[in-house]
Design a protein around this motif. Structure first.
Motif, PDB file in Angstrom:
ATOM      1  N   TYR A 267       0.911  -1.399   0.092  1.00 24.00           N
ATOM      2  CA  TYR A 267       0.129   0.040   0.055  1.00 24.00           C
ATOM      3  C   TYR A 267       0.567   1.245  -0.026  1.00 24.00           C
ATOM      4  O   TYR A 267       1.827   1.306   0.595  1.00 24.00           O
ATOM      5  CB  TYR A 267      -0.794   0.000   1.289  1.00 24.00           C
ATOM      6  N   PHE A 268       0.403   2.192  -0.626  1.00 22.45           N
ATOM      7  CA  PHE A 268       1.032   3.606  -0.454  1.00 22.45           C
ATOM      8  C   PHE A 268      -0.204   4.744  -0.747  1.00 22.45           C
ATOM      9  O   PHE A 268      -1.372   4.497  -1.055  1.00 22.45           O
ATOM     10  CB  PHE A 268       1.963   3.607  -1.638  1.00 22.45           C
ATOM     11  N   ALA A 269       0.381   5.998  -0.402  1.00 20.41           N
ATOM     12  CA  ALA A 269      -0.620   7.183  -0.769  1.00 20.41           C
ATOM     13  C   ALA A 269      -0.374   7.590  -1.889  1.00 20.41           C
ATOM     14  O   ALA A 269       0.709   8.066  -2.499  1.00 20.41           O
ATOM     15  CB  ALA A 269       0.037   8.240   0.237  1.00 20.41           C
ATOM     16  N   PRO A 270      -1.315   7.291  -2.854  1.00 15.56           N
ATOM     17  CA  PRO A 270      -1.191   7.734  -4.584  1.00 15.56           C
ATOM     18  C   PRO A 270      -0.934   9.280  -4.557  1.00 15.56           C
ATOM     19  O   PRO A 270      -1.636  10.065  -4.065  1.00 15.56           O
ATOM     20  CB  PRO A 270      -2.458   7.266  -5.003  1.00 15.56           C
ATOM     21  N   ALA A 271      -0.382   9.617  -5.640  1.00 17.96           N
ATOM     22  CA  ALA A 271      -0.101  11.056  -6.100  1.00 17.96           C
ATOM     23  C   ALA A 271      -1.404  11.464  -6.227  1.00 17.96           C
ATOM     24  O   ALA A 271      -2.474  10.836  -6.784  1.00 17.96           O
ATOM     25  CB  ALA A 271       0.762  11.018  -7.414  1.00 17.96           C
ATOM     26  N   TYR A 272      -1.653  12.883  -6.112  1.00 16.15           N
ATOM     27  CA  TYR A 272      -2.860  13.760  -6.176  1.00 16.15           C
ATOM     28  C   TYR A 272      -3.985  13.223  -5.177  1.00 16.15           C
ATOM     29  O   TYR A 272      -4.558  14.104  -4.516  1.00 16.15           O
ATOM     30  CB  TYR A 272      -3.504  13.576  -7.653  1.00 16.15           C
ATOM     31  N   LEU A 273      -4.329  11.971  -5.067  1.00 18.15           N
ATOM     32  CA  LEU A 273      -5.700  11.382  -4.533  1.00 18.15           C
ATOM     33  C   LEU A 273      -5.001  11.115  -2.984  1.00 18.15           C
ATOM     34  O   LEU A 273      -5.812  11.209  -2.167  1.00 18.15           O
ATOM     35  CB  LEU A 273      -6.197  10.381  -5.117  1.00 18.15           C
ATOM     36  N   GLY A 274      -3.680  10.805  -2.700  1.00 16.56           N
ATOM     37  CA  GLY A 274      -3.212  10.550  -1.671  1.00 16.56           C
ATOM     38  C   GLY A 274      -3.635  11.786  -0.323  1.00 16.56           C
ATOM     39  O   GLY A 274      -4.064  11.252   0.687  1.00 16.56           O
ATOM     40  N   PRO A 275      -3.531  12.996  -0.734  1.00 22.08           N
ATOM     41  CA  PRO A 275      -3.717  13.731   0.219  1.00 22.08           C
ATOM     42  C   PRO A 275      -4.996  13.955   0.848  1.00 22.08           C
ATOM     43  O   PRO A 275      -5.488  14.434   1.733  1.00 22.08           O
ATOM     44  CB  PRO A 275      -3.245  15.287  -0.126  1.00 22.08           C
ATOM     45  N   ARG A 276      -5.869  13.299  -0.131  1.00 19.53           N
ATOM     46  CA  ARG A 276      -7.481  13.488   0.352  1.00 19.53           C
ATOM     47  C   ARG A 276      -7.805  12.028   1.195  1.00 19.53           C
ATOM     48  O   ARG A 276      -8.869  11.489   1.234  1.00 19.53           O
ATOM     49  CB  ARG A 276      -8.460  13.408  -0.731  1.00 19.53           C
ATOM     50  N   GLY A 277      -6.772  11.089   1.268  1.00 19.56           N
ATOM     51  CA  GLY A 277      -7.025  10.048   2.121  1.00 19.56           C
ATOM     52  C   GLY A 277      -7.113   8.562   1.347  1.00 19.56           C
ATOM     53  O   GLY A 277      -7.454   7.470   1.830  1.00 19.56           O
ATOM     54  N   TRP A 278      -7.160   8.666   0.016  1.00 14.93           N
ATOM     55  CA  TRP A 278      -7.140   7.513  -0.594  1.00 14.93           C
ATOM     56  C   TRP A 278      -5.957   6.501  -0.577  1.00 14.93           C
ATOM     57  O   TRP A 278      -4.815   7.182  -0.295  1.00 14.93           O
ATOM     58  CB  TRP A 278      -7.193   8.138  -2.414  1.00 14.93           C
ATOM     59  N   VAL A 279      -6.140   5.516  -0.793  1.00 11.94           N
ATOM     60  CA  VAL A 279      -5.200   4.296  -0.558  1.00 11.94           C
ATOM     61  C   VAL A 279      -4.712   3.877  -2.097  1.00 11.94           C
ATOM     62  O   VAL A 279      -5.488   3.535  -2.895  1.00 11.94           O
ATOM     63  CB  VAL A 279      -5.656   3.225   0.367  1.00 11.94           C
ATOM     64  N   GLY A 280      -3.504   3.767  -2.239  1.00 15.94           N
ATOM     65  CA  GLY A 280      -2.849   3.076  -3.529  1.00 15.94           C
ATOM     66  C   GLY A 280      -2.439   1.620  -2.974  1.00 15.94           C
ATOM     67  O   GLY A 280      -2.041   1.313  -2.226  1.00 15.94           O
ATOM     68  N   VAL A 281      -2.840   0.655  -4.069  1.00 13.38           N
ATOM     69  CA  VAL A 281      -2.603  -0.685  -3.788  1.00 13.38           C
ATOM     70  C   VAL A 281      -1.854  -0.995  -4.848  1.00 13.38           C
ATOM     71  O   VAL A 281      -2.302  -1.193  -6.264  1.00 13.38           O
ATOM     72  CB  VAL A 281      -3.882  -1.728  -3.733  1.00 13.38           C
ATOM     73  N   ASN A 282      -0.623  -1.754  -4.719  1.00 11.88           N
ATOM     74  CA  ASN A 282       0.283  -2.126  -5.835  1.00 11.88           C
ATOM     75  C   ASN A 282      -0.644  -3.617  -6.257  1.00 11.88           C
ATOM     76  O   ASN A 282      -0.824  -4.472  -5.607  1.00 11.88           O
ATOM     77  CB  ASN A 282       1.677  -2.438  -5.314  1.00 11.88           C
TER      78      ASN A 282
END
Length: 131
Positions: free
Chosen positions: A79-94
Protein backbone atom coordinates in the motif's frame (compact mmCIF):
# COMPACT_ATOMS: atom_id res chain seq x y z
CA UNK A 1 10.56 3.10 -10.83
CA UNK A 2 11.09 0.00 -12.99
CA UNK A 3 7.98 -1.47 -14.60
CA UNK A 4 7.48 -5.08 -13.47
CA UNK A 5 4.26 -5.73 -15.41
CA UNK A 6 3.07 -5.75 -19.02
CA UNK A 7 -0.13 -5.08 -20.97
CA UNK A 8 -1.38 -8.65 -20.43
CA UNK A 9 -1.00 -8.11 -16.68
CA UNK A 10 -2.93 -4.84 -16.91
CA UNK A 11 -5.78 -6.50 -18.80
CA UNK A 12 -5.87 -9.45 -16.37
CA UNK A 13 -6.01 -7.11 -13.37
CA UNK A 14 -8.64 -4.91 -15.06
CA UNK A 15 -10.81 -7.98 -15.70
CA UNK A 16 -10.48 -9.04 -12.06
CA UNK A 17 -11.42 -5.58 -10.78
CA UNK A 18 -14.41 -5.33 -13.12
CA UNK A 19 -15.60 -8.72 -11.84
CA UNK A 20 -15.31 -7.50 -8.25
CA UNK A 21 -17.22 -4.24 -8.78
CA UNK A 22 -19.88 -5.85 -10.97
CA UNK A 23 -21.56 -7.09 -7.78
CA UNK A 24 -22.26 -3.50 -6.70
CA UNK A 25 -25.46 -1.91 -8.05
CA UNK A 26 -25.07 1.21 -10.16
CA UNK A 27 -21.34 0.95 -10.91
CA UNK A 28 -20.04 2.32 -14.18
CA UNK A 29 -16.65 1.41 -15.63
CA UNK A 30 -14.90 4.17 -17.57
CA UNK A 31 -11.75 3.58 -19.63
CA UNK A 32 -9.72 6.64 -20.48
CA UNK A 33 -6.07 7.24 -21.41
CA UNK A 34 -4.92 3.75 -20.35
CA UNK A 35 -6.60 3.96 -16.95
CA UNK A 36 -9.92 2.52 -15.77
CA UNK A 37 -12.22 4.43 -13.45
CA UNK A 38 -14.94 2.88 -11.32
CA UNK A 39 -17.87 5.19 -10.62
CA UNK A 40 -21.03 5.29 -8.55
CA UNK A 41 -23.52 8.07 -9.33
CA UNK A 42 -20.88 9.63 -11.60
CA UNK A 43 -18.34 9.85 -8.75
CA UNK A 44 -15.12 7.89 -8.94
CA UNK A 45 -14.49 5.63 -6.00
CA UNK A 46 -11.54 3.76 -7.52
CA UNK A 47 -9.03 3.95 -10.37
CA UNK A 48 -6.87 1.29 -12.00
CA UNK A 49 -3.73 3.24 -12.82
CA UNK A 50 -1.10 1.97 -15.25
CA UNK A 51 2.24 3.80 -15.02
CA UNK A 52 0.48 6.95 -13.81
CA UNK A 53 2.71 9.92 -14.66
CA UNK A 54 5.61 7.51 -15.19
CA UNK A 55 5.56 6.01 -11.68
CA UNK A 56 6.00 2.47 -13.10
CA UNK A 57 3.19 1.02 -11.00
CA UNK A 58 0.20 -1.08 -11.88
CA UNK A 59 -2.00 0.03 -9.03
CA UNK A 60 -5.47 0.60 -7.70
CA UNK A 61 -6.26 3.95 -6.10
CA UNK A 62 -9.32 3.59 -3.90
CA UNK A 63 -11.33 6.03 -1.81
CA UNK A 64 -10.98 5.34 1.91
CA UNK A 65 -12.36 6.67 5.19
CA UNK A 66 -10.18 8.83 7.47
CA UNK A 67 -7.32 6.88 9.03
CA UNK A 68 -7.47 3.92 6.64
CA UNK A 69 -4.60 5.10 4.46
CA UNK A 70 -2.28 5.64 7.41
CA UNK A 71 -3.07 2.23 8.88
CA UNK A 72 -2.52 0.34 5.62
CA UNK A 73 0.58 2.21 4.46
CA UNK A 74 2.26 1.78 7.85
CA UNK A 75 1.67 -1.98 7.98
CA UNK A 76 2.34 -3.22 4.48
CA UNK A 77 4.52 -2.39 1.46
CA UNK A 78 1.65 -3.30 -0.88
CA UNK A 79 0.00 0.00 0.00
CA UNK A 80 1.00 3.61 -0.61
CA UNK A 81 -0.41 7.13 -0.70
CA UNK A 82 -1.18 7.75 -4.39
CA UNK A 83 -0.15 10.97 -6.12
CA UNK A 84 -2.88 13.64 -6.19
CA UNK A 85 -5.44 11.47 -4.34
CA UNK A 86 -3.28 10.54 -1.36
CA UNK A 87 -3.70 13.91 0.37
CA UNK A 88 -7.48 13.24 0.30
CA UNK A 89 -7.00 9.93 2.12
CA UNK A 90 -7.19 7.57 -0.85
CA UNK A 91 -5.18 4.35 -0.64
CA UNK A 92 -2.89 3.02 -3.37
CA UNK A 93 -2.56 -0.75 -3.79
CA UNK A 94 0.23 -2.28 -5.89
CA UNK A 95 -1.28 -4.91 -8.18
CA UNK A 96 1.76 -6.33 -9.96
CA UNK A 97 2.48 -9.99 -9.22
CA UNK A 98 5.71 -9.12 -7.41
CA UNK A 99 3.62 -7.25 -4.82
CA UNK A 100 1.43 -10.34 -4.26
CA UNK A 101 -1.90 -8.50 -4.02
CA UNK A 102 -4.40 -9.81 -1.48
CA UNK A 103 -7.57 -9.97 -3.59
CA UNK A 104 -9.83 -10.57 -0.59
CA UNK A 105 -8.55 -7.37 0.98
CA UNK A 106 -8.85 -5.52 -2.34
CA UNK A 107 -12.48 -6.65 -2.65
CA UNK A 108 -13.15 -5.30 0.85
CA UNK A 109 -11.49 -1.97 0.01
CA UNK A 110 -13.57 -1.68 -3.16
CA UNK A 111 -16.79 -2.43 -1.28
CA UNK A 112 -15.92 0.12 1.40
CA UNK A 113 -15.16 2.77 -1.26
CA UNK A 114 -18.34 1.97 -3.17
CA UNK A 115 -20.43 2.29 0.01
CA UNK A 116 -18.94 5.76 0.58
CA UNK A 117 -20.32 6.91 -2.80
CA UNK A 118 -23.43 4.77 -3.37
CA UNK A 119 -27.01 5.74 -2.63
CA UNK A 120 -28.88 4.25 0.31
CA UNK A 121 -31.09 2.47 -2.20
CA UNK A 122 -28.11 0.85 -3.98
CA UNK A 123 -26.62 -0.24 -0.66
CA UNK A 124 -29.95 -1.73 0.43
CA UNK A 125 -30.20 -3.56 -2.92
CA UNK A 126 -26.71 -4.98 -2.42
CA UNK A 127 -27.25 -5.92 1.24
CA UNK A 128 -30.68 -7.48 0.63
CA UNK A 129 -30.87 -8.75 -2.95
CA UNK A 130 -34.24 -9.85 -4.24
CA UNK A 131 -34.34 -13.48 -5.40
Amino acid sequence: MTITWNEDDRLRVRTRLVELVSAFPGVQVDDSHGHTGFLSRGKRFAWLLADHHGDGRLALAVKAPPGEQEALVADNTRYFAPAYLGPRGWVGVNLDEKSAPDWTEIAALLEQAWRMSATKRAIAEYDHPTP
